[in-house]
Motif scaffolding. Structure first.
Motif, PDB file in Angstrom:
ATOM      1  N   LYS A 124       0.875  -1.266   0.071  1.00 27.53           N
ATOM      2  CA  LYS A 124       0.028   0.063  -0.123  1.00 27.53           C
ATOM      3  C   LYS A 124       0.913   1.082   0.010  1.00 27.53           C
ATOM      4  O   LYS A 124       2.074   1.292   0.282  1.00 27.53           O
ATOM      5  N   ASN A 125       0.186   2.494  -0.418  1.00 23.21           N
ATOM      6  CA  ASN A 125       0.843   3.556  -0.466  1.00 23.21           C
ATOM      7  C   ASN A 125       1.984   3.844  -1.406  1.00 23.21           C
ATOM      8  O   ASN A 125       3.132   4.019  -0.765  1.00 23.21           O
ATOM      9  N   THR A 126       2.181   3.594  -2.666  1.00 27.23           N
ATOM     10  CA  THR A 126       3.040   3.742  -3.699  1.00 27.23           C
ATOM     11  C   THR A 126       3.230   5.227  -3.792  1.00 27.23           C
ATOM     12  O   THR A 126       2.249   6.135  -3.539  1.00 27.23           O
ATOM     13  N   ARG A 127       4.278   5.641  -4.644  1.00 27.69           N
ATOM     14  CA  ARG A 127       4.372   6.915  -5.206  1.00 27.69           C
ATOM     15  C   ARG A 127       5.010   7.020  -6.365  1.00 27.69           C
ATOM     16  O   ARG A 127       6.046   6.164  -6.519  1.00 27.69           O
ATOM     17  N   LEU A 128       4.727   7.925  -7.189  1.00 25.97           N
ATOM     18  CA  LEU A 128       5.365   8.227  -8.500  1.00 25.97           C
ATOM     19  C   LEU A 128       5.631   9.645  -8.594  1.00 25.97           C
ATOM     20  O   LEU A 128       5.203  10.713  -7.965  1.00 25.97           O
ATOM     21  N   GLY A 129       6.782   9.873  -9.260  1.00 27.26           N
ATOM     22  CA  GLY A 129       7.117  11.290  -9.402  1.00 27.26           C
ATOM     23  C   GLY A 129       8.663  11.776 -10.002  1.00 27.26           C
ATOM     24  O   GLY A 129       9.296  10.911 -10.487  1.00 27.26           O
ATOM     25  N   LEU A 130       9.036  13.091  -9.917  1.00 26.56           N
ATOM     26  CA  LEU A 130      10.153  13.445 -10.320  1.00 26.56           C
ATOM     27  C   LEU A 130      11.087  13.524  -9.335  1.00 26.56           C
ATOM     28  O   LEU A 130      10.702  14.272  -8.132  1.00 26.56           O
ATOM     29  N   ALA A 131      12.235  12.860  -8.922  1.00 30.23           N
ATOM     30  CA  ALA A 131      13.094  13.148  -8.008  1.00 30.23           C
ATOM     31  C   ALA A 131      14.493  13.402  -8.261  1.00 30.23           C
ATOM     32  O   ALA A 131      15.035  13.413  -9.394  1.00 30.23           O
ATOM     33  N   VAL A 132      15.252  14.109  -7.470  1.00 31.54           N
ATOM     34  CA  VAL A 132      16.276  14.673  -7.360  1.00 31.54           C
ATOM     35  C   VAL A 132      17.386  14.311  -6.102  1.00 31.54           C
ATOM     36  O   VAL A 132      16.710  14.081  -5.000  1.00 31.54           O
ATOM     37  N   PRO A 133      18.579  14.167  -6.100  1.00 28.19           N
ATOM     38  CA  PRO A 133      19.313  14.107  -4.839  1.00 28.19           C
ATOM     39  C   PRO A 133      19.001  15.396  -4.026  1.00 28.19           C
ATOM     40  O   PRO A 133      18.777  16.491  -4.248  1.00 28.19           O
ATOM     41  N   LEU A 219      17.663  11.040  -1.485  1.00 30.68           N
ATOM     42  CA  LEU A 219      16.882  11.374  -2.506  1.00 30.68           C
ATOM     43  C   LEU A 219      15.584  12.035  -1.999  1.00 30.68           C
ATOM     44  O   LEU A 219      15.043  11.992  -0.957  1.00 30.68           O
ATOM     45  N   LYS A 220      14.956  12.901  -2.971  1.00 24.79           N
ATOM     46  CA  LYS A 220      13.845  13.649  -2.551  1.00 24.79           C
ATOM     47  C   LYS A 220      12.874  13.851  -3.971  1.00 24.79           C
ATOM     48  O   LYS A 220      13.350  13.729  -4.799  1.00 24.79           O
ATOM     49  N   TYR A 221      11.415  13.600  -3.575  1.00 23.99           N
ATOM     50  CA  TYR A 221      10.722  13.972  -4.887  1.00 23.99           C
ATOM     51  C   TYR A 221      10.321  15.580  -4.788  1.00 23.99           C
ATOM     52  O   TYR A 221      10.475  16.150  -3.886  1.00 23.99           O
ATOM     53  N   LEU A 222      10.231  15.715  -6.041  1.00 30.29           N
ATOM     54  CA  LEU A 222      10.151  17.346  -6.205  1.00 30.29           C
ATOM     55  C   LEU A 222       8.473  17.445  -6.137  1.00 30.29           C
ATOM     56  O   LEU A 222       7.667  16.583  -6.446  1.00 30.29           O
ATOM     57  N   ASP A 223       8.076  18.766  -5.447  1.00 29.13           N
ATOM     58  CA  ASP A 223       6.645  18.631  -5.088  1.00 29.13           C
ATOM     59  C   ASP A 223       6.151  19.020  -6.603  1.00 29.13           C
ATOM     60  O   ASP A 223       6.456  19.389  -7.484  1.00 29.13           O
ATOM     61  N   ASP A 224       4.701  18.511  -6.343  1.00 30.51           N
ATOM     62  CA  ASP A 224       3.892  18.342  -7.744  1.00 30.51           C
ATOM     63  C   ASP A 224       2.768  19.186  -7.311  1.00 30.51           C
ATOM     64  O   ASP A 224       1.599  18.522  -6.990  1.00 30.51           O
ATOM     65  N   PRO A 225       2.695  20.471  -7.223  1.00 33.96           N
ATOM     66  CA  PRO A 225       1.346  21.277  -6.975  1.00 33.96           C
ATOM     67  C   PRO A 225       0.235  21.238  -7.863  1.00 33.96           C
ATOM     68  O   PRO A 225      -0.947  21.356  -7.355  1.00 33.96           O
ATOM     69  N   LYS A 226       0.507  20.816  -9.059  1.00 35.69           N
ATOM     70  CA  LYS A 226      -0.758  20.491  -9.883  1.00 35.69           C
ATOM     71  C   LYS A 226      -1.130  19.052  -9.750  1.00 35.69           C
ATOM     72  O   LYS A 226      -2.288  18.826 -10.245  1.00 35.69           O
ATOM     73  N   ASN A 227      -0.687  18.291  -8.924  1.00 36.76           N
ATOM     74  CA  ASN A 227      -1.034  16.985  -8.633  1.00 36.76           C
ATOM     75  C   ASN A 227      -1.035  16.012 -10.016  1.00 36.76           C
ATOM     76  O   ASN A 227      -2.214  15.190 -10.010  1.00 36.76           O
TER      77      ASN A 227
END
Length: 301
Positions: A124-133, A219-227
């Motif tokens: 449960k609780n996956t995540r997708l996104g753009l990530a950077v160091p 690492l960290k995901y970049l926030d996705d304000p437009k979801n």
């Protein structure tokens, strides 16, 4: 003297009969044992389809070992996402262990919903996104255009056709990013990430949870304000129609299967640390998690 000879003769006869009886019993026992072992090995063949994602490779090899130990013959077939679903629909593939719902894989599930069968959730609780160091000093997708030169105008992606890539194309459009979304593969993406991370240079990649990269690098995901990437998914396993009737025991095993982020990450990490040999690494992980695996494959009558 004759009486002694007569008694000796009877003793020899009885001893011979006992030996013959023991031999027959042993032979029968061996025969029964052989037949039992043969029956154990003849439970059928299961075709598992998988994509070239680290966690998919890890869980497929883990289940191959577990099921073969239970007497099944397991074949792993690496295919594209589209071929995985079409193969499940036409019956050439028995099982897809990783289906993300209700968002990521919805288009594929909707397309083949009448030919495939949904089973229980195991993650449960996956995540997708753009990530950077973590050392990269931006925190949002909205900041990418202002830092185009930092990343050479490139977002490093994975296999074309992957749901993550389709969503990332939407991200490029929605945020009007002046970037090239580079098609590659999961292993290629992580290789490029490692190289840049070791050199402390900026890089932006398409990434997802669960993934071993988060256990290895900061690492960290970049926030996705437009979801655009949407809300978290859960991971289910799917089968072709008729699978449960043919393999009720395996269906019960897989329905009892459940993994936490830590457990799945550790499985992927062990494989990575075992020279990226999935079968060898999965076997080592299973050996160290016997209690958990036993819980999955214990079926009450």
């Amino acid at each position: 003297m004759k009486e002694v000879q007569r008694r000796t003769f009877f003793v020899l006869i009885i001893t011979l009969l006992l030996l013959i009886s023991a031999g027959c019993s042993s032979g029968e026992s061996k025969k029964n044992s052989t037949e039992s072992n043969q029956e154990e090995k003849d439970k059928g063949t299961i075709h598992i389809g998988l994509q070239n994602w680290a966690e998919t490779i890890a869980i497929a090899n883990m289940w191959k070992i577990v099921l073969e130990d239970k007497g099944y013959d397991v074949k792993l077939t690496s295919v594209t996402k589209g071929a995985l679903y079409s193969g499940l629909a036409d019956g050439s593939i028995d099982v897809n262990l990783e289906v993300w719902l209700p968002h990521t894989d919805k288009p594929y599930v909707d397309r083949y919903k009448d030919e495939i069968v949904k089973h229980d959730r195991w993650y449960k609780n996956t995540r997708l996104g753009l990530a950077v160091p973590e050392y990269v000093e931006i925190d949002s997708i909205a900041e990418l255009n202002a830092n185009k030169e930092m990343f050479n105008g490139k977002i490093i992606g994975i296999e074309p056709g992957a749901s993550l890539m389709k969503l990332s194309e939407n991200v490029v459009n929605e945020y009007n990013l002046d970037y090239d979304l580079i098609e590659s593969s999961g292993p290629s993406m992580t290789a490029q990430l490692k190289k840049k991370y070791d050199e402390k240079e900026p890089i932006v990649v398409t990434l997802w949870n669960p993934h071993w990269a988060f256990a290895v690098w900061d690492l960290k995901y970049l926030d996705d304000p437009k979801n655009v990437y949407g809300e978290a998914d859960n991971v289910y396993w799917f089968s072709r129609k008729g699978f449960e009737g043919e393999f009720p025991e395996v269906t019960k095993y897989l329905n009892q299967w459940d993994m936490s982020h830590e457990q799945l990450s550790s499985l992927m990490n062990v494989i990575r640390q075992t020279d990226n040999q999935p079968k060898k690494g999965a076997a080592k992980w299973i050996e160290n998690h016997q209690k958990l695996v036993k819980k999955w494959v214990t079926v009450e009558e």
